[in-house]
Design a protein around this motif. Structure first.
Motif, PDB file in Angstrom:
ATOM      1  N   TYR A  14       1.584   4.198  -4.027  1.00  9.63           N
ATOM      2  CA  TYR A  14       0.350   4.634  -4.669  1.00  9.63           C
ATOM      3  C   TYR A  14       0.682   5.567  -5.836  1.00  9.63           C
ATOM      4  CZ  TYR A  14      -1.390   3.358   0.001  1.00  9.63           C
ATOM      5  OH  TYR A  14      -1.646   2.709   1.175  1.00  9.63           O
ATOM      6  N   ALA A  58       2.781   8.603  -4.389  1.00 15.77           N
ATOM      7  CA  ALA A  58       2.705   8.864  -2.945  1.00 15.77           C
ATOM      8  C   ALA A  58       3.247   7.679  -2.157  1.00 15.77           C
ATOM      9  CB  ALA A  58       1.267   9.142  -2.539  1.00 15.77           C
ATOM     10  N   THR A  68       2.377   7.371   1.268  1.00 14.25           N
ATOM     11  CA  THR A  68       1.378   7.035   2.274  1.00 14.25           C
ATOM     12  C   THR A  68      -0.013   7.196   1.700  1.00 14.25           C
ATOM     13  OG1 THR A  68       1.158   9.282   3.146  1.00 14.25           O
ATOM     14  CG2 THR A  68       2.934   7.898   4.060  1.00 14.25           C
ATOM     15  N   LEU A  69      -0.968   6.558   2.351  1.00  8.43           N
ATOM     16  CA  LEU A  69      -2.360   6.669   1.917  1.00  8.43           C
ATOM     17  C   LEU A  69      -2.855   8.101   2.060  1.00  8.43           C
ATOM     18  CD1 LEU A  69      -4.891   5.276   0.890  1.00  8.43           C
ATOM     19  CD2 LEU A  69      -5.458   4.711   3.274  1.00  8.43           C
ATOM     20  N   GLU A  70      -2.381   8.810   3.090  1.00  9.72           N
ATOM     21  CA  GLU A  70      -2.789  10.205   3.278  1.00  9.72           C
ATOM     22  C   GLU A  70      -2.343  11.055   2.096  1.00  9.72           C
ATOM     23  OE1 GLU A  70      -2.281  13.886   6.504  1.00  9.72           O
ATOM     24  OE2 GLU A  70      -1.190  11.998   6.782  1.00  9.72           O
ATOM     25  N   GLU A  71      -1.085  10.894   1.688  1.00 15.03           N
ATOM     26  CA  GLU A  71      -0.580  11.633   0.526  1.00 15.03           C
ATOM     27  C   GLU A  71      -1.371  11.261  -0.729  1.00 15.03           C
ATOM     28  OE1 GLU A  71       3.505  10.717   0.065  1.00 15.03           O
ATOM     29  OE2 GLU A  71       4.156  11.731   1.891  1.00 15.03           O
ATOM     30  N   HIS A  72      -1.649   9.985  -0.856  1.00 16.08           N
ATOM     31  CA  HIS A  72      -2.385   9.517  -2.034  1.00 16.08           C
ATOM     32  C   HIS A  72      -3.782  10.126  -2.081  1.00 16.08           C
ATOM     33  CE1 HIS A  72      -3.781   6.955  -5.230  1.00 16.08           C
ATOM     34  NE2 HIS A  72      -4.700   6.395  -4.453  1.00 16.08           N
ATOM     35  N   ASN A  73      -4.459  10.165  -0.949  1.00 15.70           N
ATOM     36  CA  ASN A  73      -5.803  10.741  -0.915  1.00 15.70           C
ATOM     37  C   ASN A  73      -5.793  12.212  -1.310  1.00 15.70           C
ATOM     38  OD1 ASN A  73      -7.033   8.342  -0.187  1.00 15.70           O
ATOM     39  ND2 ASN A  73      -6.886   8.756   2.020  1.00 15.70           N
ATOM     40  N   GLN A  74      -4.737  12.913  -0.936  1.00 12.39           N
ATOM     41  CA  GLN A  74      -4.609  14.314  -1.339  1.00 12.39           C
ATOM     42  C   GLN A  74      -4.442  14.419  -2.861  1.00 12.39           C
ATOM     43  OE1 GLN A  74      -1.290  15.720   0.963  1.00 12.39           O
ATOM     44  NE2 GLN A  74      -2.444  15.805   2.893  1.00 12.39           N
ATOM     45  N   ASN A  75      -3.637  13.520  -3.422  1.00 12.91           N
ATOM     46  CA  ASN A  75      -3.445  13.508  -4.879  1.00 12.91           C
ATOM     47  C   ASN A  75      -4.743  13.168  -5.602  1.00 12.91           C
ATOM     48  OD1 ASN A  75      -0.706  14.119  -4.638  1.00 12.91           O
ATOM     49  ND2 ASN A  75      -0.086  11.969  -4.625  1.00 12.91           N
TER      50      ASN A  75
END
Length: 317
Positions: free
Chosen positions: A287, A299, A301-308
């Protein structure tokens, strides 16, 4: 005019009293041109016509004297038809040397990276000095580059050169590709390179962005590239933000709805983007999103991406 030519020839050849000195001074004397100038000598123009053009442009002071000098020195070569650059105070000797031996003015037209057909066509139409219609060409057929041409060259010839340049650049990038890429052909590399070109303008990011898309292709994930959505909506960059309707639109270029590559390129990629997709950065990123500095945050992971994404939205509020 014939009498003038005859008398000047007598002076130059026979060296009549004071004639040789006068001729020599006239030959090398500074001309009237006050600043650098460019002038187009049309095809078929004879000596008197060229002299008239030069005098009207202020390159020479006397068209008759120029015509006589050109005739007397005709053994040194013909006067050529082209666009020439003349320096300030160019002498008669310099002017004739330019017309016979100087390289014609090299004009330039630049095709920037990431443009579509709809953007490249008017750019070529506006290129001063090119002649003829712009022939049809496919999306991403022309290599973004600065091309030189001379006044009177055709648009068709320039398009052919840019087309051949893209063929060469793509073949070279494909021949040097990394092993085991999820790309079946050079054509697929061109398509992906066009997406990378539109995703980032930062040279240092191209191979990393390409690596993200390579990773997604290997996993069978949609590319989810916003520039492909824009292309689906407008066959090029949108003049408005992408809407939810754009993302939901059922279109072969909408990589939020399709898996894999779209059926064709979305813009003209440059050499750097071609190299990026054939030799992408090896990493685990899946991502990326804008980071507010002109670059992107990546990112795994999707979690890291959502934070970004949350950070990006906070910056844009």
């Amino acid at each position: 005019m014939k009498r003038f030519l005859f008398l000047l020839a007598i002076l130059l050849v026979a060296g009549a009293a004071g004639g040789w000195v006068w001729a020599q001074r006239t030959w090398v004397a500074p001309g009237p041109l006050a600043a650098p100038a460019q002038l187009v000598i049309p095809r078929g123009a004879n000596g008197p016509a060229i002299g008239a053009l030069l005098a009207e442009a202020g390159v020479i002071a006397d068209a008759r004297l120029f015509t006589a000098a050109a005739w007397i020195t005709r053994g040194q070569g013909p006067l050529r038809a082209a666009e020439f650059a003349f320096p300030p105070t160019a002498s008669l000797e310099q002017v004739l040397e330019i017309l016979r031996r100087a390289r014609p003015v090299q004009r330039r037209v630049t095709i920037p990276e990431g443009l579509t057909i709809r953007q490249i066509q008017p750019l070529l139409e506006r290129a001063e000095g090119l002649t003829g219609d712009t022939p049809p060409f496919a999306e991403a057929a022309l290599l973004p580059e600065t091309y030189t041409y001379q006044w009177g060259d055709t648009r068709a010839a320039l398009v052919a050169r840019a087309d051949a340049a893209m063929d060469t650049a793509l073949a070279e990038a494909w021949a040097a590709r990394a092993q085991n890429l999820p790309l079946a052909s050079a054509r697929e590399a061109l398509v992906l390179a066009s997406i990378v070109e539109r995703e980032t303008a930062r040279p240092e990011e191209r191979a990393r962005v390409a690596g993200v898309f390579i990773n997604r292709l290997r996993r069978g994930m949609p590319l989810q590239s916003d520039p492909t959505v824009a292309y689906a909506a407008a066959a090029g960059p949108l003049d408005r933000p992408i809407s939810r309707a754009d993302l939901d639109r059922d279109h072969p270029f909408n990589t939020y709805r399709i898996r894999g590559l779209p059926p064709g390129p979305i813009a003209a990629p440059g050499v750097a983007s071609l190299r990026a997709v054939t030799r992408p950065e090896v990493h685990e990123f899946l991502y990326f999103v804008a980071d507010g500095t002109g670059g992107h945050a990546f990112a795994r992971t999707l979690e890291e991406h959502n934070q970004n994404v949350a950070r990006w939205r906070a910056l844009t509020r």
